[in-house]
Design a protein around this motif. Sequence first.
Motif, PDB file in Angstrom:
ATOM      1  N   VAL A   1       0.839  -1.198   0.000  1.00  0.00           N
ATOM      2  CA  VAL A   1       0.000   0.000   0.000  1.00  0.00           C
ATOM      3  C   VAL A   1       0.874   1.248   0.000  1.00  0.00           C
ATOM      4  N   VAL A   2       0.585   2.177  -0.906  1.00  0.00           N
ATOM      5  CA  VAL A   2       1.329   3.437  -0.925  1.00  0.00           C
ATOM      6  C   VAL A   2       0.367   4.631  -0.917  1.00  0.00           C
ATOM      7  N   PRO A   3       0.711   5.687  -0.170  1.00  0.00           N
ATOM      8  CA  PRO A   3      -0.063   6.924  -0.243  1.00  0.00           C
ATOM      9  C   PRO A   3       0.315   7.660  -1.528  1.00  0.00           C
ATOM     10  N   ALA A   4      -0.677   8.106  -2.285  1.00  0.00           N
ATOM     11  CA  ALA A   4      -0.381   8.717  -3.582  1.00  0.00           C
ATOM     12  C   ALA A   4      -1.141  10.022  -3.755  1.00  0.00           C
ATOM     13  N   LEU A   5      -0.512  10.960  -4.463  1.00  0.00           N
ATOM     14  CA  LEU A   5      -1.131  12.259  -4.742  1.00  0.00           C
ATOM     15  C   LEU A   5      -1.127  12.513  -6.246  1.00  0.00           C
TER      16      LEU A   5
END
Length: 242
Positions: A146-150
């Motif tokens: 899981v990665v936080p993405a913008l």
Amino acid sequence: VSVAAVVPAAGSGTRLGAGAPKAFVPLAGVPIVVRAVDGLLASGVVDEVLVAVPAALVERARELLAGRPVRVLVGGAERTATVRLALDSLVLNSLSGKDSAHGGERLANPEGHAQIVLVHDAARPLTPPALIAAVVEAVRAGHEAVVPALPVADTVKRVAGSVVESTVDRSVLRTVQTPQGFTLAALRAAYAASDVDAIATDDAGLVERVGGKVHTIPGDPAAFKVTTPWDLHIAELLLERA
Ligand code: C5P
């Protein structure tokens, strides 16, 4: 299910130009790495933290992080090598049943080690604890990575030297942050399959290379990486107003 966090903090911080390794540069009086570790612990979802620092700063890091459920170890020449060393240490230490911070209790589970691992840049000192909890939640929900993405705000161009070759479709691009969360099995498999001198700019990249599926969740601008003097200035201003 216990959660361990690996914090690579062994970079030199050349681009920051603050005269000290980046993780040890004070941000409103508190070293960047201490802020990053305290953010992880404030999330309430992290049981143990492994912090990897330059060899010369191990003792200093232990002093700075005293009283927290943290182990300090020596990092490597590249970020990927640093995370690999920490991951090996995490597994070895857990399997041997020893843990200096807890007498082994916090890591105790049927497999004898943490089952979820976060990798979080020391250089992201203002990462909201809620983002950290959200990453763990998504792994618990069944995603192996899981990665936080913008989304990307600026137009992005591919260049050769100073000449533009093409414009990239930014609607399908994301910038990704940390913490990145993994099942221990997925992250270990990714590192085991990649060369010891492999270089990746993030850990999910190694999972991708072995065919793993990486899930994104919404990132948070506050989780930005302190890289340049400008970033440090912004971080100081944000803390002043908090
Ligand atoms: O250089 P960059 O900002 O991409 O580094 C990201 C993170 O990786 C930082 O927290 C840095 O301390 C860490 N790092 C490391 N070992 C290295 C290089 C970078 O732990 N050899």
